[in-house]
Each structure stands twice: as structure tokens, then as C-alpha cells.
Design an enzyme around this catalytic site. Structure first.
Site, mmCIF file in Angstrom:
data_model
loop_
_atom_site.group_PDB
_atom_site.id
_atom_site.type_symbol
_atom_site.label_atom_id
_atom_site.label_comp_id
_atom_site.label_asym_id
_atom_site.label_seq_id
_atom_site.Cartn_x
_atom_site.Cartn_y
_atom_site.Cartn_z
ATOM 1 N N ASP A 37 0.860 -1.176 0.000
ATOM 2 C CA ASP A 37 0.000 0.000 0.000
ATOM 3 C C ASP A 37 0.899 1.230 0.000
ATOM 4 O O ASP A 37 1.786 1.346 0.837
ATOM 5 C CB ASP A 37 -0.857 -0.030 1.271
ATOM 6 C CG ASP A 37 -2.249 0.488 1.026
ATOM 7 O OD1 ASP A 37 -2.356 1.569 0.432
ATOM 8 O OD2 ASP A 37 -3.211 -0.190 1.438
ATOM 9 N N ASP A 52 -2.861 4.700 -2.536
ATOM 10 C CA ASP A 52 -3.913 5.235 -1.679
ATOM 11 C C ASP A 52 -4.350 6.629 -2.123
ATOM 12 O O ASP A 52 -3.515 7.513 -2.328
ATOM 13 C CB ASP A 52 -3.369 5.319 -0.247
ATOM 14 C CG ASP A 52 -4.420 5.740 0.752
ATOM 15 O OD1 ASP A 52 -5.376 4.977 0.942
ATOM 16 O OD2 ASP A 52 -4.283 6.827 1.342
ATOM 17 N N GLU A 55 -6.316 3.755 -6.074
ATOM 18 C CA GLU A 55 -7.595 4.020 -5.429
ATOM 19 C C GLU A 55 -8.004 5.427 -5.861
ATOM 20 O O GLU A 55 -7.287 6.397 -5.594
ATOM 21 C CB GLU A 55 -7.455 3.979 -3.898
ATOM 22 C CG GLU A 55 -8.797 4.123 -3.211
ATOM 23 C CD GLU A 55 -8.718 4.713 -1.800
ATOM 24 O OE1 GLU A 55 -9.610 4.432 -1.005
ATOM 25 O OE2 GLU A 55 -7.774 5.472 -1.515
ATOM 26 N N HIS A 88 -11.328 -2.639 3.487
ATOM 27 C CA HIS A 88 -11.184 -2.157 4.863
ATOM 28 C C HIS A 88 -11.875 -0.811 5.099
ATOM 29 O O HIS A 88 -11.956 -0.361 6.233
ATOM 30 C CB HIS A 88 -9.690 -2.044 5.195
ATOM 31 C CG HIS A 88 -9.031 -0.958 4.395
ATOM 32 N ND1 HIS A 88 -8.912 -0.999 3.018
ATOM 33 C CD2 HIS A 88 -8.492 0.231 4.769
ATOM 34 C CE1 HIS A 88 -8.326 0.106 2.597
ATOM 35 N NE2 HIS A 88 -8.053 0.861 3.638
ATOM 36 N N ASP A 89 -12.327 -0.155 4.033
ATOM 37 C CA ASP A 89 -13.028 1.126 4.169
ATOM 38 C C ASP A 89 -14.534 0.979 4.025
ATOM 39 O O ASP A 89 -15.262 1.974 4.044
ATOM 40 C CB ASP A 89 -12.559 2.105 3.078
ATOM 41 C CG ASP A 89 -11.141 2.573 3.296
ATOM 42 O OD1 ASP A 89 -10.677 2.570 4.443
ATOM 43 O OD2 ASP A 89 -10.497 2.945 2.283
#
Ligand code: ISL
Ligand code: CA
Length: 567
Positions: free
Chosen positions: A101, A203, A262, A337-338
Site C-alpha cells: 500500500d 492510496d 484508489e 477495509h473502508d
């Protein structure tokens, strides 16, 4: 149809591991790298080809590792660089690649760059971040996701200036307009690639470039801030593509890696700017258009009591399929995870339907024409924990939004009810390995509560049950890995307006399959559309044990998912 540009990253299933909640090896209640390493055989058994690991860099942990204070070292509670290398070697030995990430929209306020930057207005690191001198007045309004006042500018007394933070005040935004900063980032990226990792998940990358003239945002748009759908004012200036192109040249060129952006706020019209094969930027992105469905947008992540409309769901995934039909390549996901657990959000987590609906959602993800990003625990059909008190939450987003509502006399009761469906912590409860008190995750006190349903939803029980979601998932990855039509085959939607059934074909040369998914908790009589000729009534996939088909008409059981070969 012919396959252009075959690539390994179009063919793998991605498995996302949230290390904090995966497996704790030393009883401190926090998942870690040795714990993850002890589960590599399990991961291999899933048939996935690429692991995306959430951040494991040094971090004060304001936002679970998305606030990095040292990019080139491992968070001590996760382990050491030796553990990291063992993880990488263990994955590679099993034929699995590793994606790190990359969080470069912001750092932690404890990163040495920011520590320097805030010292004085003429510090050499000053322009690594965005500063607004107080003598210019109050800076133009910008919304912050994780701020008790929703304010993205924080006043810093030392230099009598405000700094920008789209996320929490402990996550100051980096100034990408500064070429020196960009070079430092590229150097750090090469450091990890040289270590042998296989790429990055970038990210919040749509936010990195900013219009540093800070134009005022029209009132209309500020009102829509809960939409999580930010515009030009936050993201996506032309410079963004200049930087991604530069990053590609400086870091990615000549390496066999993959990059996944993302991209909150990015529309389908802009997608190919990021991932068109001729643009030399990134390989794939993941959009948020699916995630916005079924929310009222009147309050923060407020679920619509009516749920989501399947017709809209089909429309979004079909439109996004079409974006990449001839160029670039897409991804598909229903949770991470979000997001809350996909079962609770898109399926039905009641005892009666949870197993069927979680299998249906897996079937959808693994039979679409896009690289699936699959979140750990969803292979077991894990569900939202649905906390009832604010004290149980750990996520900065929930905690700060709660504080914001208290500060502005908002409705915290409604918010807490909404968070049971939409809160991010629902996806962050520990992985459910077995039926023992802490689900086999830890021998200590877990950092966040374990879902009590682990007594019957866990990997050990499912491994032994051939009809479990876990074994169904393994069957799906096997099918996908063995049948090129499921990867490259053209997608065609049927019955776009049907409110319960999602039906599509995939076809490649003379091979074809049809996927029929009953996205409802009811029995549905469904006639297979006339142009579709199934080979026989022996399905390749069926998540129920029975099949009722007569004269092209199926009696679909609740959440039944079927796949047949075509003639
Ligand atoms: O969940 C969201 C806010 O409601 C998303 O908009 C999310 O904040 C955004 O997509 C960026 O997410 C990433 O960066 C955040 C981090 O908290 C998330 O976990 C991460 O995935 C800040 O680094
Ligand atoms: Ca630990």
C-alpha cells in the site's frame, strides 16, 4: 473475440489482507507479520494470485497505518524488515505476488519532513506540505474526512499558518507541486521494488495534485460534501496525470509489476486517463461508484432504508465494464477495509440467507470481466459486527464524525444506527479462524472486538464442510483460473430492467457461459432470455443443492447463483 494484451495481473484474483486483524502471533492483540506468515498455506489454498497488504510502515497509528512516519521501515508491532522479507519469500515460493500500500497523498505529522516543515516559514521542508499564512485571513473552505470540525485546514501556532489535511490533522497533505518531494517519493518507491515486491496499491491517489491557488468552492458543492464524490477543487487537476506519468518513467519502467490506483471521485469518463495502456501511467484503478449506491447522501454514509436497487447496481457495473471493453482493464470489489462487510451491505446477513447470499456475491465478483479484489474474511461470509455504542469503535472516521455531530448538535443516535450498516470497523474485526474465545486470532485481548458469530462462522469449520462459503470460493477461483472465458470473455448483460435477477453471459471464441444470480430473498420464476442457449441443465456452479428448470424457466431459490455452459 480476440484477446489483446494478455497480462498476469488481468488473470489473478487479488486477496486483500488487513494485517492488524489477520493473525496475532505474540498475544498483544494486534495482528502481525509472523502471524500472517503462519497462515500462508491457508492463503495459498484460496487459489488467489496476488496479495494486497494494507500499510505496515512505521506509523503513530492515528488511522491504522495510513499515517506514515517512516516509509522505509516496518511498524514494530507488526514485526521487522526480516519478517517482511520472510513474508515476501513465503508468498513467492507459493507463486503469489505481493502488492504494498502506497500512501503518498499525506504523511503522518510525526514524519521528519513535517516535523521540519512546521518549524519555520523558511525551513527547507516548508514546501513539502501545503501552508496558508494567517495574515491572508481564513483559508478557503475545504472539507476534511476525519476532523471533529470537518475542517481540512489546521492552524499551527509556531509559524502562524494553517496546513492542509484532507484526512485527519495528523495526516498533513504532501505538496506534489514540489519536484523535490516527488523525487523523494520515487526514490522510496524504488527502494521497495528493489526489495522484490510486485507493485503498489496507490492510496487516495486522485487527490495528490491540488490547485494551489485554492479557489473558493461554490456553496452548492460544499453542501454535497457527504457525497464522498469530490471534484476538481479537491482532486484531479491536469498535473495529476503529469505526475503519474513522471512516476511511471522514474519508477515503473522496465519492471514487471502492477499498480492499482484508489480513485475516489473519479468518473468513468476519466478512467482511461489513468489506465489506458498507451498513456504510461498506471495499470488499473478502483472507483467508488458502486459504493455510493443505497445511501441517502443526506447524512454521512446513511443507508437508505429501502436498500439499493439491483437495476442501478447492474447499470453501474455494466457501464464500468464497457469503459474497459477495448482499452485498459478494470477491477471489481464489493468490500474492503473502508467499507462494511459485503455480505451485510449487498447480501442478506440473516441466518437463513447469509451462506447463500455470500456465495452469490463471490460468484458475481469472480465471473465479471475485471480483476477481482477480494477482502479477507469475505471467503467465510463474515458479517458486520454492528456495534451499539461509540466506545466499541476504533476507527478515526467514526470517532471524529461522532464528535463532529456532537459539536454541531447533529443526530448521534441516528448516526450510530447508520454506522451499524456502513461503518468501516465492521470490516476490521479479527479474522475468524476457529470457534475458540478469540476466534483463534489472538491469545490476548484483541484490539477490536471479535464478532461473536465466530462460533459458527470460522475457517476451521468451513474447511471441513464441502458446502461452505470457503470451499465454494476455492471452487470459483479454480474455475476462473482454468477457464479463460471467465477472464477475457466478453460480458453481455440481459434483462437490464429485471429487479431481482442479474443475468449475463461471458463469451470467448466459441466458448461461453451464462451467469444467473437471484439478488433477492424470494423465489423468482425466471425465463432464460431466448438468445441464450445453455448446453445442458448441469450447472458449472450452483450455490444451492437443487435446481428447478423446465422449458427455459428456472424457479430460482433465494440468492441462488447459477452458471451454465453455452451451446
Ligand atoms: O472511506 C472513505 C471516507 O469516507 C473514503 O473516502 C476513503 O477515506 C478514501 O477512499 C481514502 O481511503 C484511503 O485513505 C485514507 C484511509 O483512511 C483509508 O483507509 C484508505 O483506504 C486516508 O489515508
Ligand atoms: Ca501481535
Amino acid at each position: 473475440m480476440q484477446i489483446n494484451n494478455k497480462e498476469w495481473w488481468k488473470e489473478v484474483v487479488i486477496y486483500q489482507v488487513y494485517p492488524r486483524s489477520f493473525k496475532d502471533s505474540n498475544g498483544d492483540g494486534v495482528g502481525d507479520l509472523p502471524g500472517l506468515i503462519s497462515k500462508l498455506d491457508y492463503i495459498q489454498s484460496l487459489g488467489i494470485g496476488l496479495v494486497w497488504l494494507n500499510p505496515v510502515y512505521v506509523s503513530p497509528n492515528d488511522d491504522n497505518g495510513y499515517d506514515i512516519s517512516n516509509y522505509e521501515s516496518i511498524q514494530p508491532e507488526f514485526g521487522s524488515i526480516t519478517d517482511f522479507n520472510a513474508l515476501l519469500a513465503g508468498l513467492h515460493a507459493r507463486g503469489i505476488r505481493l502488492l504494498m500500500d502506497l500512501v503518498v497523498n499525506h504523511t503522518s505529522d510525526e514524519h521528519p519532513w513535517f516535523v521540519e516543515s512546521r518549524k519555520s516559514r523558511d525551513n527547507p521542508f516548508r514546501d513539502y506540505y501545503h501552508w496558508w499564512p494567517a495574515e491572508k485571513g481564513i483559508p478557503p473552505e475545504r472539507f476534511s474526512f476525519f476532523d471533529p470540525n470537518a475542517d481540512a485546514w489546521r492552524y499551527d501556532v509556531t509559524t502562524d499558518s494553517y496546513y492542509l489535511h484532507y484526512f485527519s490533522a495528523k495526516q498533513p497533505d504532501l505538496n506534489w507541486e514540489n519536484p523535490k518531494l516527488r523525487q523523494q517519493i520515487y526514490q522510496m518507491m524504488r527502494f521497495w521494488l528493489d526489495m522484490g515486491i510486485d507493485g503498489f496499491r496507490l492510496d487516495a491517489v486522485s487527490y495528490i495534485a491540488k490547485d494551489n491557488s485554492w479557489p473558493a468552492i461554490p456553496a452548492e458543492e460544499l453542501k454535497a460534501k457527504y457525497k464522498n464524490d469530490w471534484s476538481y477543487f479537491y482532486a484531479g487537476t491536469e498535473n495529476l496525470h503529469k505526475y503519474l506519468n513522471e512516476m511511471n518513467r522514474e519508477v515503473f519502467k522496465g519492471r514487471d509489476i502492477v499498480t492499482i490506483a484508489e480513485t475516489p471521485g473519479i468518473d468513468k469518463e476519466e478512467a482511461l486517463l489513468f489506465v489506458h495502456q498507451d498513456r504510461q501511467e498506471l495499470h488499473m484503478l478502483y472507483h467508488f461508484k458502486g459504493m455510493e449506491l443505497g445511501y441517502t447522501h443526506k447524512a454521512f454514509k446513511q443507508p437508505d432504508p429501502e436498500g439499493y436497487k439491483l437495476t442501478e447496481f447492474k447499470k453501474i457495473y455494466t457501464e464500468w465494464n464497457n469503459v474497459f471493453e477495448n482499452e485498459g482493464w478494470g477491477t471489481i470489489y464489493l468490500g474492503n477495509h473502508d467499507q462494511p462487510r459485503m455480505l451485510t451491505r449487498w447480501g442478506n446477513d440473516s441466518p437463513e440467507f447469509r451462506l447463500f447470499s455470500s456465495k452469490l456475491l463471490m460468484t458475481f465478483l469472480l465471473t465479471m470481466r475485471a480483476t477481482p479484489i477480494f477482502y479477507n474474511g469475505d471467503e467465510l461470509g463474515m458479517a458486520n459486527i454492528k456495534f451499539t455504542t461509540i466506545g466499541e469503535y476504533r476507527d478515526i472516521e467514526t470517532l471524529h464524525m461522532h464528535q463532529y455531530l456532537l459539536n454541531t448538535s447533529g443526530n448521534t443516535e441516528q448516526f450510530l444506527r447508520d454506522q451499524q450498516i456502513s461503518g468501516r470497523d465492521n470490516a476490521r474485526t479479527p479474522m475468524q479462524w476457529d470457534a475458540t474465545p478469540n476466534a483463534g486470532f489472538t491469545t490476548g485481548e484483541p484490539w477490536i472486538k471479535v464478532n461473536p458469530d465466530h462460533v459458527y462462522i470460522n475457517a476451521e469449520a468451513q474447511d471441513a464442510d464441502e458446502n461452505s462459503p470457503l470451499n465454494y470460493f476455492r471452487k470459483l477461483t479454480r474455475l476462473r483460473n482454468e477457464h479463460e472465458v471467465l477472464i477475457y470473455g466478453k460480458y453481455t448483460l440481459y434483462d437490464a430492467h429485471h429487479e431481482q435477477v442479474y443475468c449475463y453471459t461471458r463469451s470467448l471464441d466459441k466458448l461461453g457461459v451464462v451467469v444467473i444470480l437471484n439478488f433477492s430473498s424470494e423465489l423468482v420464476h425466471y425465463t432464460i432470455p431466448a438468445p441464450i442457449q445453455i448446453r445442458n441443465d448441469d450447472p458449472l456452479i450452483n450455490n444451492h443443492t437443487t435446481l428447478q428448470l423446465e422449458d427455459h424457466t428456472l424457479v430460482l431459490l433465494p440468492w441462488q447463483s447459477l452458471m451454465f455452459s453455452l451451446l
